[in-house]
Design an enzyme around this catalytic site. Structure first.
Site, PDB file in Angstrom:
ATOM      1  N   GLU A   3       2.095   4.154  -8.912  1.00 14.26           N
ATOM      2  CA  GLU A   3       2.773   3.566  -7.760  1.00 14.26           C
ATOM      3  C   GLU A   3       2.213   4.100  -6.440  1.00 14.26           C
ATOM      4  O   GLU A   3       2.945   4.469  -5.551  1.00 14.26           O
ATOM      5  CB  GLU A   3       4.279   3.868  -7.877  1.00 14.26           C
ATOM      6  CG  GLU A   3       5.202   3.144  -6.900  1.00 14.26           C
ATOM      7  CD  GLU A   3       5.040   1.637  -6.924  1.00 14.26           C
ATOM      8  OE1 GLU A   3       4.599   1.105  -7.958  1.00 14.26           O
ATOM      9  OE2 GLU A   3       5.324   1.009  -5.911  1.00 14.26           O
ATOM     10  N   ASN A  37      -5.781  15.129   3.268  1.00  9.32           N
ATOM     11  CA  ASN A  37      -6.858  14.134   3.314  1.00  9.32           C
ATOM     12  C   ASN A  37      -8.191  14.711   2.839  1.00  9.32           C
ATOM     13  O   ASN A  37      -9.050  13.973   2.374  1.00  9.32           O
ATOM     14  CB  ASN A  37      -6.948  13.546   4.729  1.00  9.32           C
ATOM     15  CG  ASN A  37      -5.800  12.578   4.987  1.00  9.32           C
ATOM     16  OD1 ASN A  37      -4.845  12.512   4.198  1.00  9.32           O
ATOM     17  ND2 ASN A  37      -5.877  11.823   6.064  1.00  9.32           N
TER      18      ASN A  37
END
Lengths: 362, 398
Positions: B244, B384
């Site tokens: 998901e 990130n």
């Protein structure tokens, strides 16, 4: 929603890709860019036979495609193969003829018999200013054009030139034939391969194609879609070649791809190329909406490929190191082409400004 | 190629819009839109409204109360709810614990916990990070030692979002120091009321305390609270990385925020003209918009591939990186638009029912705080830089 290019287009892509691999390898390209014409006429005619040029135009114009996605897939393959030749000029000039219903003229172009180019931008003189716009004047039953056009693709090989000129306060399109009186050319090679020239017209006889300036805008929009897809093809090769190099080139005893400084830059580049690809898809997908929407997405795409293209070209050279600087390595030619595509039909700054203007109107 | 939603998906989108129109309380939407703080009751209210409609846990299997929606329908739902300024569903129970229970938990655990997540009985929080285990999660030290029918848990978790409201915490704990670090981790469910647990708020740079430290001192946890097998917790935790994450880019939230940013740029004056006509500001705005349009299409491509059975590992990482960069850039543009009015720091102005005169533009109060708060976006959920590592391994194979 559907992101497949469709069976017919896939067949076209496959045969074009095979054709480039068989008939237009790197040696052929090297010879082509060293030649005066800047492209290989046999390769071009072979492509015409394959139906590649027909794919750029609709059935009424003697083609069998013409949609923005048909155009896109052809240019993406041309980008991947770094093929030189009057692809973009044929597309844009051809679109002007197609809009005017001139299938007769297009027939010879689609078959490869005639080379067609597009003279739209004014020349720039030595003092840095563009020359006055080319003008059309009545001459007997027809028209005569006077002016100078700059960096006209493959002008030296062109049998037919679609020229834009001012007529009664708006822009119209005209057809000029090779060797028409008062027309002179100065040809030169381009740094990224191929050739172009400066076109001077002095009371040169021309046939009016259309006084519909919108058709010229639409042709340029198709050119922007084409350029964006071509750029993605070039970028993919830059990315994949650089990735290969990172895996094979060793320094300090290990492949340089093991260094995190390069890994993260490569990851960023891969991400940016996905974004550029999305921008190119958007430009094609919104092409048939209203003209403001079309132009907005075309500018978004040209801006994106301008930004990402520069990154891809510079990173590819940097990560290759010294070898990336050499003429011998095909990659350096891809990097040149990528950078120069940024200059075609307006750079990222120009298209960002245009996007802002178009967004205001929206 | 075709970017339009199918007629069925368009019908579904209308259904979602109608639902939002009828059921999303304007009071809540306004709080989200203007950046006011949401209380626990606010979040529970929206949770209950979605549950009543059967859309809360839309990604669960239908047998457990899911909807059977396609990935595209789930995307449309996220998009429309965000554009309507609905509160975000608190993800810890519905999106983080539940998928692990359904995949790896026992039938009994599913029967017990899943209905309680749906009806809001249990508020869950996440016990993953530790002071010494951030991006390097596998170095976690919180220990669970088996003693008869219990584990005795000692250690400390941190960055526990909304832990102050939680009834339960799902934790990664060390149950073995043998072999590879990843092979000694277990997944444990712990009742927050158990003696020996202490929650201390961490005040963040924006002055808010949405995250906490959670201390465990000889906390007794029944062995039946172990999920799956002992020492297999790392596998379960990693499963969430591929589950998901197709909506990880937050396209809906970004579109909603961009609309607001445009309003602000059109109505905020600098040097006698709207900011949207300032060439440098307009250029920043336009670059952001183009990036967002591109990302929307990138996201749809990933969904399309996911619908065809491709597990989007590296693609999710790309979406996470660019999605968070876009949101952070928007926060940056908002705070720039406020000029010096980004500075006044009136804490109460972010609470519901504040009746004071606004200082400067009425939208300006939360923007600096949001900018600072959203620096977290590129840090949490796998920083990130960690996402770039994933791309490096998964697609680039470097």
């Amino acid at each position: 929603m559907d992101f497949s290019i469709g069976e017919d287009r896939q067949m076209l892509v496959d045969s074009l890709s095979r054709y480039f691999a068989d008939k237009a390898d790197w040696k052929v390209r090297e010879a082509a860019i060293a030649s005066e014409a800047g492209f290989d006429r046999d390769v071009w005619n072979g492509m015409a036979e394959l139906g590649v040029l027909g794919a750029l135009f609709g059935e009424d114009a003697g083609g069998f495609g013409g949609s923005p996605f048909d155009i896109g897939v052809v240019f993406k393959e041309a980008g991947r193969a770094l093929s030189t030749g009057p692809f973009l000029a044929t597309l844009m000039a051809g679109k002007v003829l197609e809009a005017a219903g001139d299938a007769d003229t297009l027939e010879g172009v689609i078959s490869g018999e005639k080379i067609l180019t597009f003279a739209n931008d004014p020349a720039v003189s030595a003092d840095g200013r563009p020359v006055d716009a080319t003008t059309a004047a009545k001459s007997g039953d027809g028209w005569a054009l006077t002016g100078q056009k700059g960096v006209v693709d493959y002008l030296g090989s062109a049998d037919l030139i679609v020229v834009t000129a001012e007529m009664d306060g708006s822009t119209a399109s005209f057809l000029v034939e090779r060797g028409a009186s008062g027309a002179s050319t100065r040809d030169y090679p381009l740094i990224d391969g191929g050739s172009a020239g400066e076109l001077t017209l002095s009371n040169t006889p021309a046939k009016l194609i259309s006084d519909d300036a919108g058709a010229i805008d639409a042709a340029i929009a198709a050119g922007l879609v084409a350029t964006s897809w071509e750029a993605v093809g070039v970028m993919e090769v830059l990315r994949d070649s650089t990735l290969d190099y990172l895996k094979t080139r060793k320094q300090f005893g290990i492949p340089i791809g093991k260094f995190q400084a390069l890994q993260h830059r490569m990851a960023t580049l891969a991400l940016e190329i996905e974004q550029a690809w999305s921008a190119a898809i958007n430009a094609a997908a919104y092409f048939d909406k209203d003209t403001a929407t079309r132009d907005r997405y075309c500018s978004a795409a040209k801006f994106s490929i301008g930004q990402v293209g520069r990154l891809a070209a510079e990173e590819a050279i940097q990560m290759h190191g010294g070898i990336g600087m050499t003429w011998e390595l095909p990659l350096s030619h891809y990097a040149k082409r990528m950078t120069m595509l940024g200059h075609v039909l307006g750079d990222d700054d120009l298209h960002l400004s245009r996007f802002i203007e178009l967004s205001k109107a929206a | 190629m075709d970017l339009d939603f199918s007629p069925e998906d368009e019908t579904f989108r209308e259904e979602v819009r109608t639902f939002l129109n009828d059921k999303l309380p304007p009071r809540l939407a306004n709080k989200v839109r203007t950046g006011q703080r949401l209380s626990k009751e606010d979040m529970e209210e929206w949770h209950a409204i979605l549950h009543e409609r059967g859309w809360l846990a839309n990604h669960w299997p239908e047998e457990w109360g899911g909807t059977g929606w396609s990935v595209m329908q789930r995307f449309i739902f996220e998009l429309e709810t965000a554009i309507a300024h609905a509160p975000r569903v608190v993800p810890f129970g519905t999106s983080m614990l539940a998928p692990v229970l359904i995949k790896y938990g026992s039938e009994e655990q599913c029967r017990h916990y899943l209905p309680r997540i749906l009806d809001g009985t249990d508020w869950w929080c996440q016990g993953y990070s530790e002071p010494g285990a951030g991006s390097d999660l596998a170095s976690l030290k919180t220990q669970a030692v088996r003693e008869g029918d219990h584990y005795i848990v000692n250690g400390q978790k941190t960055w526990t979002t909304l832990g102050q409201h939680a009834d339960w915490i799902f934790c990664l704990v060390r149950t073995s120091n043998e072999g590879k670090r990843q092979e000694g981790i277990s997944f444990l469910l712990i009742d927050m009321k158990t003696p020996g647990i202490e929650v201390r708020p961490i005040k963040l740079l924006d002055g808010d305390a949405e995250v906490n430290e959670v201390f465990f001192t000889d906390v007794k946890v029944p062995v039946e609270n172990l999920v799956g097998e002992e020492n297999k917790g790392w596998t379960y935790a990693k499963y969430l990385l591929t589950y998901e994450r197709t909506n990880i880019a937050g396209v809906g939230a970004s579109i909603a925020m961009f609309e607001r940013l445009k309003e602000v740029a059109n109505t905020t004056y600098r040097n006698g003209k709207p900011l949207s006509e300032d060439p440098l500001y307009a250029a920043r705005l336009a670059k952001l918009e183009i990036d967002l349009e591109n990302m929307k299409t990138t996201n749809l491509r990933v969904l399309d591939a996911a619908g065809a059975g491709h597990a989007p590992v590296a693609e999710s990482s790309m979406l996470k990186i660019r999605g968070t960069e876009i949101r952070q850039e928007m926060n940056d543009l908002m705070r720039r638009a406020a000029g010096r009015y980004a500075q006044p720091f009136i804490d109460e102005a972010l609470d519901e029912g504040y009746n004071g005169e606004p200082v400067g533009p009425e939208w300006a109060a939360p923007v600096a705080g949001q900018y600072f708060n959203n620096r977290k976006l590129s840090i949490f959920g796998g920083s990130n830089e960690v996402q770039r590592e994933i791309i490096t391994k998964a697609v680039l194979e470097l």
